[in-house]
Scaffold this motif. Structure first.
Motif, PDB file in Angstrom:
ATOM      1  N   ARG A 341       0.821  -1.208   0.000  1.00  0.00           N
ATOM      2  CA  ARG A 341       0.000   0.000   0.000  1.00  0.00           C
ATOM      3  C   ARG A 341       0.856   1.260   0.000  1.00  0.00           C
ATOM      4  NH1 ARG A 341      -3.674   2.225  -1.132  1.00  0.00           N
ATOM      5  NH2 ARG A 341      -4.410   3.214   0.783  1.00  0.00           N
ATOM      6  N   GLN A 344       1.625   2.336  -3.581  1.00  0.00           N
ATOM      7  CA  GLN A 344       0.437   2.849  -4.260  1.00  0.00           C
ATOM      8  C   GLN A 344       0.068   4.231  -3.737  1.00  0.00           C
ATOM      9  OE1 GLN A 344      -2.807  -0.072  -4.735  1.00  0.00           O
ATOM     10  NE2 GLN A 344      -1.324  -1.666  -4.260  1.00  0.00           N
ATOM     11  N   ARG A 345       0.284   4.471  -2.430  1.00  0.00           N
ATOM     12  CA  ARG A 345       0.037   5.811  -1.890  1.00  0.00           C
ATOM     13  C   ARG A 345       1.014   6.812  -2.489  1.00  0.00           C
ATOM     14  NH1 ARG A 345       0.360   3.289   3.336  1.00  0.00           N
ATOM     15  NH2 ARG A 345      -1.671   2.591   4.061  1.00  0.00           N
TER      16      ARG A 345
END
Length: 592
Positions: A341, A344-345
């Motif tokens: 994650r 992707q952030r």
């Protein structure tokens, strides 16, 4: 197995009687250009095809390649007759072979290419090269007026296009800029005086012959040169991302490097630029290839045990080494998936929510961080009644900054809906900026906010994680110069004045550290997974390794390793489907 064609003349072929001439040899020789396999037939109906030691693989070879199928012949459309006899035997050298007896003579100098030109271009990537050999052109620099505009071509007619626009001059030396007069090849009318460059393939961005025209950036000049290129036979306008897709098809870029290039083009912050450059440099691709190599070794150990398990010459501990390699890979994959994650952030932006009681200065802080008037600022409590969002660059990291309604009870239905949405955003936030009025910490609304939002966010959840929160005490300019410090019961905090800007540097530094944890620091550590596609293939690989550990049969265990290796290969572009490739290249502009 690499297959190579070899024309030989022999006096006989074991098992098929007297041979009138040649035999076709298919063996583990070196590859032909573009990974193609070429075979030359001399006048004879007898063909001897060497195969690896395994007869099963030899039979599979014939069933897979169908060498007599008319559709596999190129460039001629001649067909090979169906063999009357097909069996395993040996060449005079003792090499195992498949022998074919054909009912008629094969024409001399017939070349059989088992790979069509389209699949030839997929040697490195597994993706068909678009355009079928057409030469493309496009404006590669941005639209609009500029000092210099770059127009480029790619394809076999690039040299002809360059000569047509610079006639009577020839192409310049490779990779050297030359000043030339550009003229319309139809009328001879001068278009511009420009720098031209010539990049003969394969030493070019796409791997094909390429030319670049660095012209003056006025719309009329750019339009005139583009129209002149469009009049050259064999040239057509490029589609979005077609230059990069050709580079991928010719093995110049892996799929992860293509994604890195797209991210670099769209990068808006320092952290995004660093991450995109690392991916473009191939760090993620190299890591995946090293993992695939580990699986290849493990698979080789398992296959060796299957084939030679009863052989005394087989080294001890073969399966144990395979199990050890799989365990180490599982640990590495798990660590990357836990951080998935973060990447992707970093690519899309972390969700930063500004929350607090009414009139604490939330909207002023949003305007200060975004450097523009996003929210209305008023001394009246409850001015913001909905969620206002704006993308910002926070200390070099991308973020989606959300201004929310002040959290309080006992207000009208419209403001209550705003409060409900604010609480909903708090649950979704990657980072909370909790804002309180430093001069009014004893008020019921401030105390309630500390108890319901700040304290629970700092507490650890059962899985050991906690929601990230920065407590900001705004309006520090209202505090007396030598007045008492905020109560020691207040959690760790930062003092800030949105009015004077005092404390802003400290807040930005704190934000940088928090966002480096939330998004990952692209300057350090292993490469990040920036797309859901990366996470999917690594998770599928990890699932396949789980099946390997559970398998009771060695054949099933070997198949699980093949599946796991296949997911790593597809992550870097091998065997990618057209639909996935279309989605990736769709993000590129025309001319890139």
């Amino acid at each position: 197995m690499g297959l190579a064609g070899e024309a030989t003349r022999g006096k006989g072929c074991e098992g098929v009687g007297r041979c009138l001439g040649p035999k076709l040899s298919l063996g583990p020789g070196g590859p032909f250009p573009c990974g193609r396999t070429a075979f030359r037939f001399l006048p004879s109906p007898n063909l001897s095809i060497p195969v690896p030691q395994s007869p099963h693989l030899g039979q599979l070879l014939l069933s897979e390649t169908s060498i007599w199928a008319p559709s596999r012949l190129s460039p001629s459309n001649l067909s090979l007759p169906q063999p009357q006899c097909l069996h395993l035997g040996h060449l005079p050298t003792g090499e195992p072979s498949i022998h074919l007896l054909l009912p008629q003579i094969i024409p001399d100098a017939l070349t059989l290419l088992l790979s069509s030109p389209r699949s030839c271009m997929r040697q490195a990537s597994g993706a068909p090269a678009p355009g079928s050999g057409a030469t493309i052109f496009a404006l590669s620099s941005g639209q609009g007026r500029c000092g210099i505009a770059v127009i480029r071509t790619s394809g076999p007619a690039s040299g002809h296009a360059l000569r047509s626009l610079t006639a009577p001059r020839d192409v310049p030396p490779p990779r050297s800029a030359c000043l030339r007069l550009l003229s319309d090849p139809r009328t001879g009318e001068p278009l511009d005086r420009a720098l031209v460059l010539w990049f003969p393939g394969p030493q070019s961005f796409t791997g094909e012959d390429c030319a670049e025209f660095h012209v003056h950036g006025g719309p009329a000049v750019v339009s005139g040169v583009l129209q002149a290129l469009g009049s050259v036979p064999g040239l057509r306008p490029a589609e979005a991302g077609e230059f990069t897709r050709r580079a991928f098809a010719h093995g110049k870029l892996s799929l992860t490097e293509v994604e890195g290039l797209a991210d670099l083009i769209h990068a808006e912050t320092e952290a995004q630029r660093r991450q995109a450059l690392r991916q473009l440099d191939g760090e993620l691709g190299h890591l995946c290839r090293s993992w695939a190599e580990t699986l290849t070794k493990a698979l080789a150990h398992v296959e060796a045990y299957i084939d030679f398990g009863e052989d005394d010459n087989l080294e001890e501990g073969v399966l144990e080494r395979a199990d050890s390699e799989v365990r180490e890979l599982e640990v590495a994959l798990g660590a990357h998936l836990r951080d998935a994650r973060r990447g992707q952030r970093l690519r899309s932006g972390a969700h930063v929510v500004v929350a607090g009681p009414p009139n604490a200065g939330k909207s002023s802080l949003v305007n200060l961080l975004s450097r523009k008037p996003v929210s209305i600022v008023s001394p009246e409590p409850g001015t913001t009644r909905d969620v206002l969002e704006t993308p910002v660059d926070l200390a070099g990291f991308p973020a989606l900054l959300s201004d929310t309604a002040g959290l309080r009870e006992g207000v009208g239905p419209v403001e209550q809906e705003g409060v409900r949405r604010a609480r909903e955003r708090l649950e979704q936030a990657d980072l909370i900026l909790a804002v309180l009025d430093a001069s009014d910490l004893a008020s019921p609304s401030s105390c309630n906010f500390l108890d319901t939002v700040v304290t629970p966010a700092g507490a650890q959840s059962p899985n050991g994680s906690s929601q990230r929160l920065l407590l900001v005490l705004n309006k520090s300019d209202l505090l007396l110069p030598r007045g008492p410090e905020p109560s020691p019961d207040v959690p760790p905090h930062l003092l800030l004045s949105c009015l004077t800007g005092e404390g802003l540097d400290g807040l930005l530094e704190a934000l940088r550290k928090e966002l480096a944890e939330v998004c990952g620091d692209p300057a350090t550590g292993p490469p990040l997974l920036t797309r859901a596609r990366h996470q999917h293939h690594l998770q599928s690989c990890l699932d396949a390794l789980g099946l390997y550990k559970q398998a009771k049969d060695l054949a099933l265990a070997a198949e699980a390793l093949r599946v796991a290796r296949g997911h790593l290969t597809r992550l870097t572009g091998g065997g990618g489907t057209e639909e996935i490739l279309d989605l990736i290249f769709r993000d590129f502009c025309v001319g890139k």
